[in-house]
Design an enzyme around this catalytic site. Structure first.
Site: not given
Ligand SMILES: [Zn+2]
Length: 267
Positions: A102, A260, A242, A117, A128
């Protein structure tokens, strides 16, 4: 109870390796994938093979993403992102490593970020390799699918939206304007591996660190778990913030079960 211990952990270790996951962004209104047990809250996201091999899967993906982009783009950093940017300015960490796509660490002012990621605000041609800003593709999607504006659904992780009862066969997905190739968000999909250079750069940061701080990741994915595993092998202390179970609970020196933003803002 745990917050003084976290403060102490951060004070004691001069150079931190920080790994962040979805839980770091939930306070910014971006939902995460897993529940307190680390299990899927919802159906798992589309996989790489399915996306690449099926035009219908791509229509469904882009229609949902088209509907969710607005909300995703509007999200801003929260107290957790800001606290980590402050630690960077204080010279307490090198590039932080995030599993999030994000860009909210950068928005909070972190200068050095390894986006493990990838980033959802970029689109890549799978033939391409050219990159297009997602905003540009959004405008093109809008031009081709003007009848699809105003769709409302439940927000889902990674800018996705749950749209029920729609037939996606009508959704018009553009190909690469240069070569006609398949366009894919520049993020690592399930079933796809993280580029080697990115993993190597993160491992190098880990080697230089005295301790590891995990923020908002259940570490269920190997892409993140491998760093914690390597840290444990090297005898480096590991703290995690967490709300739920993590795959590495037995490796942790300190576990803080708080949201968090709340935990880090208190530092
Ligand atoms: Zn392309």
């Amino acid at each position: 109870m745990q917050l003084p211990l976290l403060r102490d952990f951060i004070a004691r270790h001069r150079r931190l390796f920080v790994l962040t996951g979805a839980g770091c962004s939930t306070d910014s209104g971006i939902p995460d994938y897993r529940d307190a047990n680390g299990s899927w809250k919802r159906s798992p996201p589309v996989g790489f093979q399915a996306f690449m091999s099926s035009a219908a899967v791509r229509q469904r993906y882009w229609a949902r993403s088209f509907a969710g982009w607005h909300r995703f783009r509007r999200a801003g950093p929260n107290g957790a992102h800001q606290a980590l940017a402050r630690l960077e300015r204080q010279g307490r960490l090198g590039p932080l490593v995030t599993q999030n796509v994000d860009g909210l660490h950068q928005a909070a002012g972190s200068m050095q970020v390894i986006d493990l990621h990838g980033r959802l605000d970029r689109v890549r041609c799978m033939d391409c390799e050219s990159l297009v800003p997602r905003e540009e593709l959004q405008a093109e999607l809008l031009r081709r699918n003007s009848g699809w504006t105003g769709l409302q659904g439940q927000p889902a992780p990674d800018g996705d939206t749950d749209l029920e009862g729609l037939s996606f066969g009508e959704f018009d997905v553009p190909s690469c304007s240069r070569c006609g190739g398949v366009l894919k968000p520049d993020v690592v999909f399930f079933g796809e591996s993280v580029p080697r250079a990115r993993v190597a750069a993160a491992m190098q940061q880990l080697e230089h660190a005295d301790a590891v701080l995990v923020v908002g990741s259940s570490l269920m994915l190997y892409s993140g778990y491998r760093f914690v595993h390597a840290a444990a092998q090297a005898g480096k202390p590991i703290a995690a913030v967490n709300l739920g179970r993590t795959r590495a609970d037995e490796l942790l020196t300190l576990k803080v079960t708080e949201p968090c933003a709340q935990a880090l803002a208190a530092l």
